[in-house]
Each structure stands twice: as structure tokens, then as C-alpha cells.
Scaffold this active site. Structure first.
Site, PDB file in Angstrom:
ATOM      1  N   SER A  40       0.768  -1.113  -0.025  1.00  0.00           N
ATOM      2  CA  SER A  40       0.029   0.049   0.164  1.00  0.00           C
ATOM      3  C   SER A  40       0.743   1.230  -0.045  1.00  0.00           C
ATOM      4  O   SER A  40       1.924   1.147   0.523  1.00  0.00           O
ATOM      5  CB  SER A  40      -0.966   0.155   1.400  1.00  0.00           C
ATOM      6  OG  SER A  40      -1.500   1.318   1.542  1.00  0.00           O
ATOM      7  N   TYR A  87      -1.363  -0.530  10.527  1.00  0.00           N
ATOM      8  CA  TYR A  87      -1.624  -0.620   9.206  1.00  0.00           C
ATOM      9  C   TYR A  87      -0.299  -0.394   8.250  1.00  0.00           C
ATOM     10  O   TYR A  87       0.401  -1.069   7.409  1.00  0.00           O
ATOM     11  CB  TYR A  87      -2.680  -0.021   8.800  1.00  0.00           C
ATOM     12  CG  TYR A  87      -3.001  -0.393   7.247  1.00  0.00           C
ATOM     13  CD1 TYR A  87      -3.440  -1.636   6.646  1.00  0.00           C
ATOM     14  CD2 TYR A  87      -2.830   0.851   6.672  1.00  0.00           C
ATOM     15  CE1 TYR A  87      -3.749  -1.634   5.243  1.00  0.00           C
ATOM     16  CE2 TYR A  87      -3.149   0.485   4.882  1.00  0.00           C
ATOM     17  CZ  TYR A  87      -3.579  -0.652   4.526  1.00  0.00           C
ATOM     18  OH  TYR A  87      -3.664  -0.858   3.144  1.00  0.00           O
TER      19      TYR A  87
END
Length: 165
Positions: free
Chosen positions: A137, A150
Site C-alpha cells: 500500500s 496498518y
């Protein structure tokens, strides 16, 4: 990899994983893919088959090391995988404590990737062919506010993939 014929994709029932399954679905392709929801697995499998590809859906949790190893080795024995895409991942769970959320994200986003790629690495090395892709990501490049676990989990798999390369 140019012209893969046998692909394995984790997290193939939604988001990027579903998009990858559908993008690769064409005659002559075989796509093994996983997810946690049998209804969505069957829906994606039906679309893959309607596009002329062969589908091998599997309900499996990427955090289950032994089940992932078993599934990946069974599929590789059957198909000799050309491409394995470690895509399954989760965002910050809002209903858990910060500790539980961090643990859950690392189990899925980091160890889930390990459970996807480790069973196939030696097999691909022995055959001297095959490719592994890890979906990370943009959050792996810089920490996002309110998402430290995350962001760091995505940074970890990005750097791990770079080191493997």
C-alpha cells in the site's frame, strides 16, 4: 511474468484481489484464489468460468499457516503455479483495542503474506521459474495518521519483498 497460465491469488473476493482474478480470467488460464466468504468465492468463480478460465476457489484464512501450506502445495502439485499474488490484507479494525487491532493486522498483513509465499519459494527456485507478487500500500511508504499498525505492516511486506527480489 509474461503469459502465466496458473495463478494463485489470496483475497480474491473483493477489492484488488477480485479485480486481479477478473483481469486474468480468459481462456487457457487457471486461477486458484482464496477468500473467507463462500458466497463471494462462488460469485467470483462463476465470473471467471464464464470468461473461459478455470477457477479453483478456496475458503482459507491466510493466518492459518498449516492450511495455507497444504492448499498452496496441493494447487502447485496440480498446476505448477507460474504466479502467486499475496494480496489478502485488512485495514485498521475499528472495533478492537489498539493492541488487538495491531496484532490482527500483523497476523493478516504480514504473516498472511509469509504463509502465502513461503510454501512456494523453494518449489519455484527448484524449477527456475515462477513469480511472486506482494500487494502492499502507499501507506507502506509513510505512516498514515491513526493507522500505525496498518502502515508499518504494509512497509514490512514491501521491504520483505524487495529483499527477496
Amino acid at each position: 511474468m509474461k503469459n502465466p497460465k496458473a495463478i494463485l491469488i489470496t483475497g480474491g473476493t473483493s477489492g484488488i484481489g477480485r479485480g486481479l482474478c477478473l483481469a486474468y480470467a480468459k481462456p487457457g488460464m487457471t486461477i486458484a484464489f482464496s477468500g473467507r466468504d463462500i458466497g463471494r468465492l462462488n460469485e467470483v468463480a462463476e465470473i471467471i468460468r464464464s470468461d473461459g478460465a478455470t477457477a479453483h476457489p478456496k475458503v482459507v484464512d491466510v493466518t492459518d499457516t498449516s492450511e495455507m501450506k497444504k492448499w498452496i502445495e496441493e494447487i502447485d502439485d496440480l498446476l505448477q503455479l507460474d504466479l502467486v499474488i499475496a494480496n489478502a490484507g485488512i485495514a485498521t479494525p475499528r472495533d478492537l483495542s489498539i493492541d488487538e487491532a495491531a496484532k490482527t493486522m500483523y497476523e493478516t498483513n504480514v504473516y498472511g503474506v509469509f504463509n502465502t509465499i513461503h510454501p512456494i519459494l523453494d518449489r519455484m527456485r527448484e524449477r527456475k521459474r515462477g513469480q511472486i507478487a506482494i500487494v502492499s500500500s502507499i501507506a507502506g511508504y509513510m505512516g498514515l495518521p491513526n493507522s500505525p499498525a496498518y502502515s508499518s505492516s504494509k512497509a514490512a511486506v514491501m521491504v520483505y519483498g524487495q529483499a527477496l527480489r
